[in-house]
Design an enzyme around this catalytic site. Structure first.
Site, PDB file in Angstrom:
ATOM      1  CG  HIS A 191     -28.250 -33.228  -4.375  1.00  0.00           C
ATOM      2  ND1 HIS A 191     -29.045 -32.701  -5.480  1.00  0.00           N
ATOM      3  CD2 HIS A 191     -27.105 -32.377  -4.793  1.00  0.00           C
ATOM      4  CE1 HIS A 191     -28.488 -31.772  -5.948  1.00  0.00           C
ATOM      5  NE2 HIS A 191     -27.483 -31.501  -5.635  1.00  0.00           N
ATOM      6  NE  ARG A 228     -24.466 -31.807  -2.208  1.00  0.00           N
ATOM      7  CZ  ARG A 228     -23.034 -31.654  -2.959  1.00  0.00           C
ATOM      8  NH1 ARG A 228     -22.086 -32.445  -2.350  1.00  0.00           N
ATOM      9  NH2 ARG A 228     -22.867 -30.597  -3.557  1.00  0.00           N
ATOM     10  CG  ASP A 286     -26.846 -19.703  -5.095  1.00  0.00           C
ATOM     11  OD1 ASP A 286     -27.174 -19.183  -3.900  1.00  0.00           O
ATOM     12  OD2 ASP A 286     -25.969 -20.237  -5.386  1.00  0.00           O
ATOM     13  CE  LYS A 328     -22.714 -27.803  -1.371  1.00  0.00           C
ATOM     14  NZ  LYS A 328     -21.370 -27.734  -2.272  1.00  0.00           N
ATOM     15  CG  HIS A 355     -30.646 -19.888  -9.500  1.00  0.00           C
ATOM     16  ND1 HIS A 355     -29.547 -20.066 -10.470  1.00  0.00           N
ATOM     17  CD2 HIS A 355     -30.413 -20.643  -8.408  1.00  0.00           C
ATOM     18  CE1 HIS A 355     -28.587 -20.840  -9.533  1.00  0.00           C
ATOM     19  NE2 HIS A 355     -29.205 -21.339  -8.431  1.00  0.00           N
ATOM     20  CB  CYS A 361     -32.281 -23.471  -7.498  1.00  0.00           C
ATOM     21  SG  CYS A 361     -30.813 -24.321  -6.959  1.00  0.00           S
ATOM     22  CE1 TYR A 362     -30.602 -28.549  -4.341  1.00  0.00           C
ATOM     23  CE2 TYR A 362     -29.121 -26.409  -3.796  1.00  0.00           C
ATOM     24  CZ  TYR A 362     -29.244 -27.863  -4.543  1.00  0.00           C
ATOM     25  OH  TYR A 362     -28.464 -28.179  -5.121  1.00  0.00           O
ATOM     26  CG  ASP A 408     -28.781 -22.169  -4.727  1.00  0.00           C
ATOM     27  OD1 ASP A 408     -29.738 -21.564  -5.259  1.00  0.00           O
ATOM     28  OD2 ASP A 408     -28.193 -22.986  -5.354  1.00  0.00           O
ATOM     29  CG  ASP A 452     -29.203 -18.566 -13.040  1.00  0.00           C
ATOM     30  OD1 ASP A 452     -30.308 -19.349 -13.029  1.00  0.00           O
ATOM     31  OD2 ASP A 452     -28.387 -18.331 -12.009  1.00  0.00           O
TER      32      ASP A 452
END
Ligand code: ZN
Length: 438
Positions: A234, A277, A364, A280, A374, A285-286, A283, A371
């Protein structure tokens, strides 16, 4: 389905969601020089496209305005985040710092607020009278260290001997650390202790014993890291593991090639952002969790050992406003631009085109709300992909040249100059196990 979207021979819920996401983001990738005058005027009016060309812009002023709301009185809707107040402070302050917009007036407020979250143990809770916990301790210390150069009382707010004893109390015989008293043992708890101990000059041999061994045991057959041995790889846990190993100077204990392959394959070929992952969705934040992990690995490959060798080598310094950067040298990001093992231009394109909310703040993906979390990790990923291993200190910048933001330290995720200041401040403090536990 978009004409660009992936084709799957077997349709499942996962493939359908992937195709929906590609359809969702594809309108954001439209060629700007193909728009008619009124469409272009609209994008220029909201600030997303520069006045003189077709380059996408970072909505700097709008992000600052949004972030300042997080440091004021929050609405009742935030009550469920009551135990995350140190995080909200860190997300907003670090984002503002990357935009060079931390006001001196904040600093005494930050110190007095976070001091009220500190327990006699030396650890921090999520608010006054709350249990000491690794996550708010990490967030509180980072927030203190990033304002400390403007307000030295912030350094003294950290009770080093008490914090050291609390870290030791969270340590388990496996080498991993608990998140809190009687809590779970994972690489998140482990990274938060090692990162703060490194910044505060508390990395004793006793604290570090077996930590790398525990961390490496969380690497999976895919090459990434899970939170605990046997868990699925992850992005968030992979970052924690990689950064902890790098700080300890022991990254080579894990399978680095498998790790690089796993991180690189998490970058989505169409969207350009990262997933957390396998199988998935993308997003924002990654952008940091995966992008930052790769930055740490790539820096280690050319011999930059992260903390001890001097962070000035790790990421070159530039003026965070963009004014001090020789804009004629700023490179338009291309697949081969930059020294990181992922497409830095494509990642920045995702952050700028899909991550930004036109009223400020980042998210995201376009269908999600903005937010503070993020906003922090989109901007941190942007910073890493602009600066880490950039040739001759010239940042790799997608879109308008003024999109350049301050360099964050990929291991700690506060600005490089904040890391150096902490290193200097704590350099001569006692870092001896026997002395600290007296
Ligand atoms: Zn996210």
């Amino acid at each position: 389905m978009s004409a660009f979207a992936s084709k799957f021979t077997v349709e499942t819920e996962t493939t359908k969601l992937q195709q929906d996401t590609e359809a969702e983001v594809s309108p954001f990738f439209i060629k700007l020089d193909g728009l008619n005058d009124s469409q272009l005027k609209h994008l220029r009016d909201v600030g997303l496209v520069n006045e003189t060309g077709y380059d996408v812009r970072l909505l700097r002023e709008k992000h600052v305005k949004y972030l300042l709301t997080g440091l004021g009185n929050l609405s009742a809707g935030y009550s469920s985040l009551d135990a995350s107040r140190p995080w909200i402070a860190y997300w907003c302050l670090h984002s503002l710092d990357l935009l060079d917009a931390v006001d001196d007036d904040f600093c005494p407020r930050v110190v007095s607020t976070l001091k009220s979250f500190q327990n006699e143990t030396g650890g921090f809770g999520g608010g006054p009278m709350q249990l000491s916990h690794g996550a708010p301790t990490y967030a509180s210390c980072l927030a203190l260290l990033l304002v400390a150069p403007k307000c030295p009382a912030a350094y003294e707010c950290i009770d080093r001997p008490a914090l050291y004893k609390w870290f030791l109390a969270m340590k388990t015989p496996t080498g991993g650390f608990r998140m809190h008293d009687d809590g779970e043992v994972d690489v998140r708890g482990t990274y938060t202790v090692i990162a703060i101990a490194a910044l505060c000059n508390l990395l004793t041999p006793e604290l570090c014993e077996n930590v790398a061994e525990f961390t490496v045991s969380c690497q999976t057959y895919e090459g990434g890291f899970g939170g605990e041995p046997g868990n699925e790889a992850h992005g968030g846990y992979a970052f924690c593991a990689v950064a902890a190993l790098q700080i300890l100077g022991k990254l080579d204990m894990c399978d680095v090639e498998a790790l690089k392959g796993w991180i690189a394959r998490r970058q989505m070929s169409f969207e350009g952002g990262f997933q957390g992952r396998a199988n998935k969705l993308v997003d924002g934040c990654y952008s940091f969790w995966q992008g930052g992990a790769m930055a740490v690995v790539n820096a280690a490959e050319i011999g930059l050992s992260g903390f001890d060798s001097g962070v000035e080598e790790f990421i070159p310094e530039v003026d965070s406003s963009g004014d001090g950067v020789d804009v004629s040298k700023v490179a338009e990001a291309t697949p081969s631009a930059g020294g990181l093992t992922f497409d830095q231009g494509l990642l920045q394109r995702y952050v700028l085109l899909c991550g930004q909310h036109v009223e400020g703040g980042l998210r995201d993906k376009p269908s999600k709300m903005r937010d503070y979390y993020h906003t922090c990790y989109n901007l941190s990923g942007l910073s890493v992909s602009q600066h880490v291993l950039s040739e001759d200190g010239v940042p790799v910048v997608y879109g308008d040249s003024a999109n350049v933001i301050a360099p964050t330290h990929a291991c700690f995720n506060i600005r490089v100059d904040r890391v150096k200041a902490a290193q200097t401040y704590f350099k001569d403090k006692i870092c001896d196990h026997t002395e600290l536990i007296k």
